[in-house]
Design a protein around this motif. Structure first.
Motif, PDB file in Angstrom:
ATOM      1  N   ASN A 146       1.170  23.475  10.601  1.00 34.36           N
ATOM      2  CA  ASN A 146       2.607  23.710  10.435  1.00 34.36           C
ATOM      3  C   ASN A 146       3.455  22.588  11.015  1.00 34.36           C
ATOM      4  N   LEU A 147       2.817  21.633  11.697  1.00 34.36           N
ATOM      5  CA  LEU A 147       3.550  20.517  12.286  1.00 34.36           C
ATOM      6  C   LEU A 147       3.580  19.321  11.333  1.00 34.36           C
ATOM      7  N   THR A 148       4.553  18.442  11.532  1.00 30.80           N
ATOM      8  CA  THR A 148       4.593  17.177  10.798  1.00 30.80           C
ATOM      9  C   THR A 148       3.388  16.328  11.184  1.00 30.80           C
ATOM     10  N   HIS A 149       2.717  15.772  10.197  1.00 30.22           N
ATOM     11  CA  HIS A 149       1.577  14.884  10.401  1.00 30.22           C
ATOM     12  C   HIS A 149       1.895  13.508   9.813  1.00 30.22           C
ATOM     13  N   ARG A 150       1.241  12.480  10.335  1.00 36.45           N
ATOM     14  CA  ARG A 150       1.406  11.128   9.813  1.00 36.45           C
ATOM     15  C   ARG A 150       0.040  10.481   9.619  1.00 36.45           C
ATOM     16  N   VAL A 151      -0.202   9.997   8.418  1.00 37.54           N
ATOM     17  CA  VAL A 151      -1.382   9.189   8.114  1.00 37.54           C
ATOM     18  C   VAL A 151      -0.935   7.738   8.034  1.00 37.54           C
ATOM     19  N   THR A 152      -1.719   6.843   8.624  1.00 35.78           N
ATOM     20  CA  THR A 152      -1.400   5.418   8.559  1.00 35.78           C
ATOM     21  C   THR A 152      -2.580   4.629   8.015  1.00 35.78           C
ATOM     22  N   ILE A 153      -2.252   3.550   7.327  1.00 39.48           N
ATOM     23  CA  ILE A 153      -3.260   2.596   6.854  1.00 39.48           C
ATOM     24  C   ILE A 153      -2.836   1.206   7.305  1.00 39.48           C
ATOM     25  N   GLN A 154      -3.726   0.515   7.970  1.00 39.14           N
ATOM     26  CA  GLN A 154      -3.488  -0.876   8.384  1.00 39.14           C
ATOM     27  C   GLN A 154      -4.395  -1.791   7.586  1.00 39.14           C
TER      28      GLN A 154
ATOM     29  N   ILE B 142       0.853  -1.176   0.000  1.00 31.83           N
ATOM     30  CA  ILE B 142       0.000   0.000   0.000  1.00 31.83           C
ATOM     31  C   ILE B 142       0.892   1.230   0.000  1.00 31.83           C
ATOM     32  N   THR B 143       0.717   2.088  -0.984  1.00 28.16           N
ATOM     33  CA  THR B 143       1.505   3.307  -1.098  1.00 28.16           C
ATOM     34  C   THR B 143       0.582   4.503  -1.033  1.00 28.16           C
ATOM     35  N   ILE B 144       0.758   5.340  -0.002  1.00 31.07           N
ATOM     36  CA  ILE B 144      -0.027   6.565   0.104  1.00 31.07           C
ATOM     37  C   ILE B 144       0.599   7.597  -0.824  1.00 31.07           C
ATOM     38  N   THR B 145      -0.191   8.111  -1.757  1.00 33.45           N
ATOM     39  CA  THR B 145       0.344   9.003  -2.784  1.00 33.45           C
ATOM     40  C   THR B 145       0.077  10.472  -2.490  1.00 33.45           C
ATOM     41  N   GLY B 146      -0.807  10.763  -1.546  1.00 31.16           N
ATOM     42  CA  GLY B 146      -1.064  12.154  -1.212  1.00 31.16           C
ATOM     43  C   GLY B 146      -2.167  12.294  -0.190  1.00 31.16           C
ATOM     44  N   VAL B 147      -2.112  13.381   0.566  1.00 29.87           N
ATOM     45  CA  VAL B 147      -3.132  13.690   1.562  1.00 29.87           C
ATOM     46  C   VAL B 147      -3.494  15.164   1.429  1.00 29.87           C
ATOM     47  N   LYS B 148      -4.787  15.451   1.442  1.00 30.13           N
ATOM     48  CA  LYS B 148      -5.260  16.832   1.386  1.00 30.13           C
ATOM     49  C   LYS B 148      -6.132  17.092   2.601  1.00 30.13           C
ATOM     50  N   ILE B 149      -5.883  18.205   3.290  1.00 34.14           N
ATOM     51  CA  ILE B 149      -6.682  18.562   4.454  1.00 34.14           C
ATOM     52  C   ILE B 149      -7.219  19.973   4.276  1.00 34.14           C
ATOM     53  N   SER B 150      -8.523  20.063   4.035  1.00 34.38           N
ATOM     54  CA  SER B 150      -9.190  21.361   4.059  1.00 34.38           C
ATOM     55  C   SER B 150     -10.358  21.299   5.034  1.00 34.38           C
ATOM     56  N   SER B 151     -10.820  20.084   5.257  1.00 31.54           N
ATOM     57  CA  SER B 151     -11.795  19.790   6.317  1.00 31.54           C
ATOM     58  C   SER B 151     -11.423  18.403   6.817  1.00 31.54           C
ATOM     59  N   ALA B 152     -12.249  17.395   6.549  1.00 34.05           N
ATOM     60  CA  ALA B 152     -11.845  16.019   6.866  1.00 34.05           C
ATOM     61  C   ALA B 152     -10.713  15.604   5.933  1.00 34.05           C
ATOM     62  N   PRO B 153      -9.644  14.979   6.445  1.00 36.24           N
ATOM     63  CA  PRO B 153      -8.527  14.577   5.589  1.00 36.24           C
ATOM     64  C   PRO B 153      -8.961  13.623   4.477  1.00 36.24           C
ATOM     65  N   VAL B 154      -8.391  13.810   3.296  1.00 36.70           N
ATOM     66  CA  VAL B 154      -8.652  12.960   2.132  1.00 36.70           C
ATOM     67  C   VAL B 154      -7.334  12.303   1.743  1.00 36.70           C
ATOM     68  N   VAL B 155      -7.318  10.976   1.709  1.00 33.30           N
ATOM     69  CA  VAL B 155      -6.099  10.205   1.488  1.00 33.30           C
ATOM     70  C   VAL B 155      -6.220   9.436   0.178  1.00 33.30           C
TER      71      VAL B 155
ATOM     72  N   PRO C 284      -2.204 -10.771   2.955  1.00 30.77           N
ATOM     73  CA  PRO C 284      -0.906 -10.521   3.595  1.00 30.77           C
ATOM     74  C   PRO C 284      -0.956  -9.243   4.429  1.00 30.77           C
ATOM     75  N   ARG C 285      -0.232  -9.249   5.546  1.00 32.44           N
ATOM     76  CA  ARG C 285      -0.220  -8.090   6.431  1.00 32.44           C
ATOM     77  C   ARG C 285       0.590  -6.954   5.808  1.00 32.44           C
ATOM     78  N   TYR C 286       0.099  -5.705   5.998  1.00 33.45           N
ATOM     79  CA  TYR C 286       0.843  -4.543   5.526  1.00 33.45           C
ATOM     80  C   TYR C 286       0.362  -3.297   6.256  1.00 33.45           C
ATOM     81  N   ASN C 287       1.312  -2.448   6.640  1.00 34.98           N
ATOM     82  CA  ASN C 287       1.006  -1.141   7.231  1.00 34.98           C
ATOM     83  C   ASN C 287       1.679  -0.070   6.389  1.00 34.98           C
ATOM     84  N   ALA C 288       0.933   0.948   6.003  1.00 36.04           N
ATOM     85  CA  ALA C 288       1.479   2.065   5.234  1.00 36.04           C
ATOM     86  C   ALA C 288       1.489   3.314   6.105  1.00 36.04           C
ATOM     87  N   THR C 289       2.545   4.118   5.960  1.00 44.54           N
ATOM     88  CA  THR C 289       2.613   5.402   6.665  1.00 44.54           C
ATOM     89  C   THR C 289       3.039   6.487   5.691  1.00 44.54           C
ATOM     90  N   TYR C 290       2.621   7.716   5.986  1.00 45.67           N
ATOM     91  CA  TYR C 290       2.923   8.851   5.110  1.00 45.67           C
ATOM     92  C   TYR C 290       3.096  10.087   5.978  1.00 45.67           C
TER      93      TYR C 290
END
Length: 202
Positions: A128-136, A5-18, A143-149
Motif C-alpha cells: 500500500n506504500l509508494t515504491h520506486r524501481v531504479t535502473i542505472q 531508459i523508460t520503465i513501462t511497468g512493474v509487477k510484484i507477485s513474488s520477485a518484482p518483474v520490471v 552515455p550515462r542514464y538513470n531511470a526511476t519509476y
C-alpha cells in the motif's frame, strides 16, 4: 550520443518483474544491452511518525560493517545478487529481480539490521506504500542514464517526496555524477537514506 531508459511497468507477485524500453537520441530502439550494463534497485517510501518526515527504505542490502544499501548487479565482488534479464530484441527488456521482496526470508539484512540511530529496520513488503524501481546504466562505454519509476503495488495515488531535484543540482554542476554513472537524485535516495549506513560514518 544519448541513451534513454523508460520503465513501462512493474509487477510484484513474488520477485518484482520490471519491463522497460531503451532508445537512442533519435528515438530508435537499442538492443543488445547485457546484464553487466545495468543495475537495479527497489525501495519503499515509509511515512513519518510523530511529525517526522517520510523516508525511503531500500529492500536490498549487503554487509560492509553496517547496513549498506545495495543494487542488484553483476560483479565479481561478494554480497551482490542479480536476477534474470531478457532482451526481447526490439528495444524492450524484462528484468526479474533475484530478491523476492514479498518473502521476508529472502530479504537479507545484515546484523544489526538497524538504522544509524539503532532503530530496527522494517523490511517487510508493504504494497500500500509508494515504491520506486531504479535502473542505472553502468557501462562507461555508453552515455550515462538513470531511470526511476514510482508506483503503488496495490494501486492508488503515488505519494511524492522530492527534496532536491537533479535539475537544481545541475544549475551549478554541469552534470551531477557520483559512483561512476549515478546522475539522478531520485536514484540516489533509494540507497542514501536513514536505513543505510556504514559503521562509524552514519
Amino acid at each position: 550520443t544519448a541513451l534513454n531508459i523508460t520503465i513501462t511497468g512493474v509487477k510484484i507477485s513474488s520477485a518484482p518483474v520490471v519491463n522497460f524500453q531503451v532508445t537512442n537520441q533519435n528515438g530508435e530502439s537499442v538492443t543488445g544491452l547485457a546484464a553487466a550494463d545495468l543495475r537495479f534497485n527497489i525501495a519503499k517510501l515509509v511515512p513519518g511518525t510523530y511529525g517526522g518526515s517520510s523516508t525511503w527504505q531500500n529492500y536490498i542490502y549487503r554487509a560492509t560493517g553496517g547496513v549498506y544499501g545495495n543494487q542488484e548487479r553483476v560483479t565479481t565482488s561478494s554480497g551482490y545478487r542479480f536476477g534474470t534479464l531478457v532482451d526481447h530484441k526490439d528495444g524492450t527488456y524484462t528484468y526479474t529481480f533475484s530478491t523476492d521482496i514479498t518473502n521476508r526470508a529472502d530479504i537479507v539484512c545484515p546484523s544489526p539490521c538497524t538504522d544509524a540511530n539503532g532503530k530496527a529496520l522494517d523490511l517487510s513488503y508493504q504494497p500500500n506504500l509508494t515504491h520506486r524501481v531504479t535502473i542505472q546504466q553502468g557501462n562507461s562505454a555508453y552515455p550515462r542514464y538513470n531511470a526511476t519509476y514510482d508506483f503503488v503495488p496495490s494501486g492508488g495515488a503515488v505519494f511524492q517526496r522530492e527534496i532536491v531535484r537533479t535539475s537544481k543540482c545541475n544549475q551549478c554542476h554541469k552534470e551531477l555524477r557520483l559512483h561512476g554513472s549515478r546522475v539522478e537524485t531520485r536514484l540516489c535516495v533509494t540507497c542514501h537514506n536513514p536505513g543505510s549506513w556504514v559503521a562509524g560514518s552514519p
